[in-house]
Each structure stands twice: as structure tokens, then as C-alpha cells.
Design an enzyme around this catalytic site. Structure first.
Site, short mmCIF file in Angstrom:
data_model
loop_
_atom_site.label_atom_id
_atom_site.label_comp_id
_atom_site.label_asym_id
_atom_site.label_seq_id
_atom_site.Cartn_x
_atom_site.Cartn_y
_atom_site.Cartn_z
CG ASP A 98 1.12 -3.40 -4.68
OD1 ASP A 98 0.07 -2.85 -4.27
OD2 ASP A 98 1.16 -4.16 -5.66
CD GLU A 120 -1.09 -9.37 -3.03
OE1 GLU A 120 -0.85 -8.26 -3.51
OE2 GLU A 120 -2.24 -9.85 -2.99
CD GLU A 134 0.52 0.64 -7.64
OE1 GLU A 134 1.21 0.89 -8.64
OE2 GLU A 134 -0.52 1.26 -7.38
CG HIS A 210 -7.66 1.07 -10.14
ND1 HIS A 210 -7.87 -0.27 -10.29
CD2 HIS A 210 -6.61 1.19 -9.29
CE1 HIS A 210 -7.01 -0.94 -9.57
NE2 HIS A 210 -6.21 -0.09 -8.95
NE ARG A 212 -1.73 6.92 -7.68
CZ ARG A 212 -2.00 8.10 -7.13
NH1 ARG A 212 -1.44 9.19 -7.61
NH2 ARG A 212 -2.82 8.19 -6.11
CG HIS A 243 -11.00 3.47 -8.38
ND1 HIS A 243 -10.68 4.65 -7.75
CD2 HIS A 243 -10.21 2.53 -7.81
CE1 HIS A 243 -9.75 4.43 -6.84
NE2 HIS A 243 -9.44 3.14 -6.85
#
Ligand code: UD1
Ligand code: UDP
Length: 381
Positions: A98, A120, A134, A210, A212, A243
Site C-alpha cells: 500500500d 498483500e 495507504e 513512523h 504519517r 526510522h
């Protein structure tokens, strides 16, 4: 007869970890030429995975820039993919999951009228903005793809509910195939700190964060919660491979650096990370991949998000949603650190996400699609 040219496209760390065993499985099949095109949406974190799995891309778009925007990633991928497709001439393009690379890879394949296999497939939260971007990337790729490789039966049901009823396969998640190659009981860490930790007497908590949609206030709350957990529990060692996103690194520096028993370290190579997970006490994360890996290794997970597209391990009782409110995270973590019964209830190895043979099923399904083999049986838990 000429071989089928199957091109795997990926660009970020998690896609690479989950596609690496598939690229190799495809290469092992007589009828297939396995090609690999990386966008390098992540540069260092991708290269680390390529190293661990000894993969050499046939094409590298090298698109990453610091603090890149979604529009930059997507447009650079699209422009770069044109040439990769024109030169490598794939019969099918595989994308994973994604990310922006996933979406742009699928869209580019569509523009070139190359069929897409989505690895996936079928994960959903049904909240357009969480995870962002995503959730929308997955939906857009589902609309484009010809073959949908769903990790679980409930992922397949999601797609059927959306009217997608052809080309569906339940395969298990390829991340379990990857774990089978990296985790070893006699593994020796090359990261000094990980060799020094006392996994028997200390409660080593592995943390990642991490996403967004967690930028800003939620990430601050999460990090203050982690700080409080470490301050209040003297037997805890909190290991946080941070990250490389500058937004995340700035937040970790601001809210966690210098806290007692908190180890902020650079991202770990995948084999180090998987073996650390196999030895730790508890996982706190907003990552998708860790929610799949930790249950297979018998480690409880607190998810630092409001929702999850991976409900299977929640149903099995080894993953719990902790949310993004400081007090809630602290309360749930404290319970698992101090109440042995509560911990034991969650610390069971369950494998709702696969049996380690997902890549074999995907390769079989591709050959079947081109009339070159039997349809594989679906994966059942
Ligand atoms: C991306 C994916 C997300 C996935 C995550 C996995 C999108 C929109 N997001 O988010 O779905 O969960 O990867 O980690 O596709 N950076 C480096 N070196 C690296 C990697 C990143 O310096 O090796 C820095 C760069 O400044 C880069 C920034 O991190 O601009 C953000 O990277 P980006 O791929 O845009 O977003 P992620 O948050 O990593
Ligand atoms: N991972 C890793 N090193 C790290 C952190 C994570 O190898 O320092 C691995 C982790 O084991 C999993 C994958 O990276 O396989 C998850 O990636 P990430 O959390 O970046 O993305 P997500 O899964 O949330 O998309």
C-alpha cells in the site's frame, strides 16, 4: 518456449522484506524469468534489505529525496517506470501492499497495459485517512490488479464485498516466508547493544513508530508515553530503532533522547530486527509488518494506532490496540509489564498470517494464470 517475464516492483523497507522471498521463489521456477525493479523510495533502508537478502535489482529508479512529498514520490515513480517497462518488457508486474511505490507501480503497469498481481491484497480499515495514504493506495491498486494475493481469508472477503470476485487467492503473508530465513536460535547480533542486553532479567521492549497519520500530536503522545513507561519501570530496556524520516527523528530527539533505559538506535538490518523481536518481551509499534511478525514469534504487541487493518491477531488475543493517547498506552503497557497473567495470556505464538509457503502459492497462481500449471489450493489457518 520463452520464459514468462515477471517483474517485481518495490521501493520501501517493508515491501522489500516481503518481496525478497518471492523474487527468489520466482527465480527458482523453470518457466519464469524473475525481474526486479526498485524505485528506491527508501534509499538506505531499501539497500539494507537488498544486502540482507542478497538481491540485485535489474532496474533502480533512485527517486528518494529528503522529506519527500506524496506527489513527488508518485510522479517520479511514474516517469521512471515508463523506461523500465519499455526496456524490461514484463509479461506481468507484481506490486506489494500500500505504499506510494505500490500505487504508482500499478498505475504505470496499467498505462502500459501490463497485468498487475497485487501481493498483500485486501487489507482494509475503511477509513480513507487512516492509515494515510495507504488505505486509498490499496483500494486503487485493487481496482487495477488482475490477480489479488490475499494473506488471509478475511482479506479475500473484503475484496468480494467490493465486487472483486476474479483472480483471488488466499496465500498467507510472504513476511512469514521471510522470517523463516532470518530467525535462528543461535543468531549472534552484529549490533553491539543487542549483544549486551540481558534478555532474561530485563524486560526488553521493542518500539517502532513512523506512520504519517501519527505525525504531530499523536506521535508526541506516543513518545511521552514511552518515556513514562521507561521511567516508571526499572526492569525495562526500551529499544527503539528510529526510522530515517526526519520528522520521526526530530520527534524522538525532542521527546525521548536522554530518558533512562531508552536506547534510540539507527534502523536495524532485517535479520537483526527479526532476531531481536524473537528475544524481546513486548512490542509497541504503529508498523504493519511488526503486527504480523511478532505474533508468529509469540510476542505480545500493543498497536500505537486507533485502528488496524490486521484484525486476525487481535481476534487471536496476541495483539491489542493501545491507541495514541498517552495515559491509555501507559496503562496497557504497565499491565503487561507488571501482571504476569495478563502477559501470559497474550504471549502465545499464533500464525494467522501464514505458514511460510506464501511465495510458492503466488508463483503457482501466476503460472496458472498464464495456463502453465495447476491452480494452487488456498492457505487455511
Ligand atoms: C513509507 C510508506 C509507508 C510505509 C513506510 C515503511 C508511503 C506514502 N509511505 O513511509 O506506507 O509504512 O514507508 O517504512 O509510501 N528516509 C531516508 N532514508 C531511507 C528512508 C527514508 O532518509 O532509507 C527519509 C527521507 O527523508 C524521506 C523520508 O524518510 O523523504 C520519508 O520517507 P517516505 O518513503 O516518504 O515515507 P515513510 O514515512 O518512510
Ligand atoms: N524493520 C527492520 N528494521 C527496523 C525496523 C523495522 O528491519 O529497524 C522491519 C520489520 O521487522 C518489518 C518491516 O521492517 O519486517 C516493517 O517496516 P516498517 O515498520 O517500516 O513499515 P510498515 O510495515 O509499517 O509498512
Amino acid at each position: 518456449m520463452s520464459k514468462l517475464r515477471i517483474m517485481s516492483v518495490f521501493g520501501t523497507r517493508p515491501e522489500a522484506i516481503k518481496m525478497a522471498p518471492l523474487v527468489k521463489e520466482l527465480a527458482s521456477r523453470d518457466g519464469i524469468e524473475s525481474l526486479c525493479c526498485v524505485t528506491a523510495q527508501h534509499r538506505q533502508m531499501l539497500d539494507s534489505v537488498l544486502d540482507v537478502f542478497a538481491l540485485k535489482p535489474d532496474w533502480d529508479l533512485d527517486i528518494m529525496t529528503p522529506r519527500q512529498t506524496l506527489s513527488t514520490i508518485t510522479s517520479k515513480c511514474l516517469l521512471g517506470m515508463d523506461e523500465a517497462i519499455n526496456v524490461l518488457k514484463p509479461d506481468m508486474i507484481l506490486v506489494h501492499g500500500d505504499t506510494s511505490t505500490t500505487f504508482a507501480g500499478a498505475l504505470s503497469a496499467f498505462y502500459h497495459q501490463v497485468p498487475v498481481g497485487h501481493v498483500e491484497a485486501g487489507l482494509r480499515t475503511y477509513d480513507k485517512y487512516s492509515p494515510f495514504p495507504e488505505e486509498m493506495n490499496r483500494k486503487l491498486v485493487s481496482a487495477i490488479a488482475e490477480l489479488h494475493f490475499c494473506p488471509t481469508e478475511s482479506n479475500r472477503e473484503n475484496l468480494i464485498r467490493e465486487g472483486i470476485d476474479k483472480g483471488l487467492f488466499v496465500t498467507g503473508n510472504t513476511v512469514i516466508d521471510a522470517l523463516k530465513t532470518t530467525v535462528r536460535s543461535d543468531y549472534a547480533f552484529s549490533t553491539e547493544l543487542l549483544n549486551r542486553l540481558d534478555y532474561q532479567r530485563k524486560k526488553v521492549c521493542l518500539v517502532t513508530c513512523h506512520r504519517r497519520e501519527n505525525y504531530g500530536e499523536p506521535m508526541k503522545n506516543i513518545m511521552l508515553a514511552l518515556r513514562q513507561i521507561a521511567e516508571e519501570n526499572r526492569d525495562v530496556e526500551l529499544v527503539y530503532p528510529v526510522h530515517l524520516s526526519p520528522v520521526v527523528r526530530d520527534a524522538a530527539d525532542q521527546y525521548l533522547r536522554g530518558a533512562p533505559r531508552v536506547h534510540l538506535i539507527d534502523p536495524l538490518p532485517a535479520d537483526e530486527m527479526h532476531n531481536l523481536m524473537a528475544r524481546c518481551y513486548l512490542v509497541l509499534t504503529d508498523s504493519g509488518g511488526l503486527q504480523e511478525e511478532a505474533p508468529a514469534l509469540g510476542k505480545p504487541v500493543l498497536v500505537l494506532r486507533r485502528e488496524t487493518e490486521r484484525p486476525e491477531a487481535v481476534a487471536a488475543g496476541t495483539v491489542a490496540l493501545a491507541g495514541v493517547v498517552q495515559d491509555d498506552i501507559v496503562t496497557m503497557a504497565t499491565r503487561l509489564l507488571q501482571d504476569r497473567n495478563a502477559y501470559q495470556k497474550m504471549a502465545r505464538a499464533v500464525n494467522p498470517y501464514g505458514d511460510g509457503n506464501a511465495c510458492g502459492r503466488i508463483a503457482d497462481a501466476i503460472l496458472w494464470h498464464f495456463g502453465l500449471g495447476e491452480r494452487p489450493a488456498d492457505y487455511r489457518t
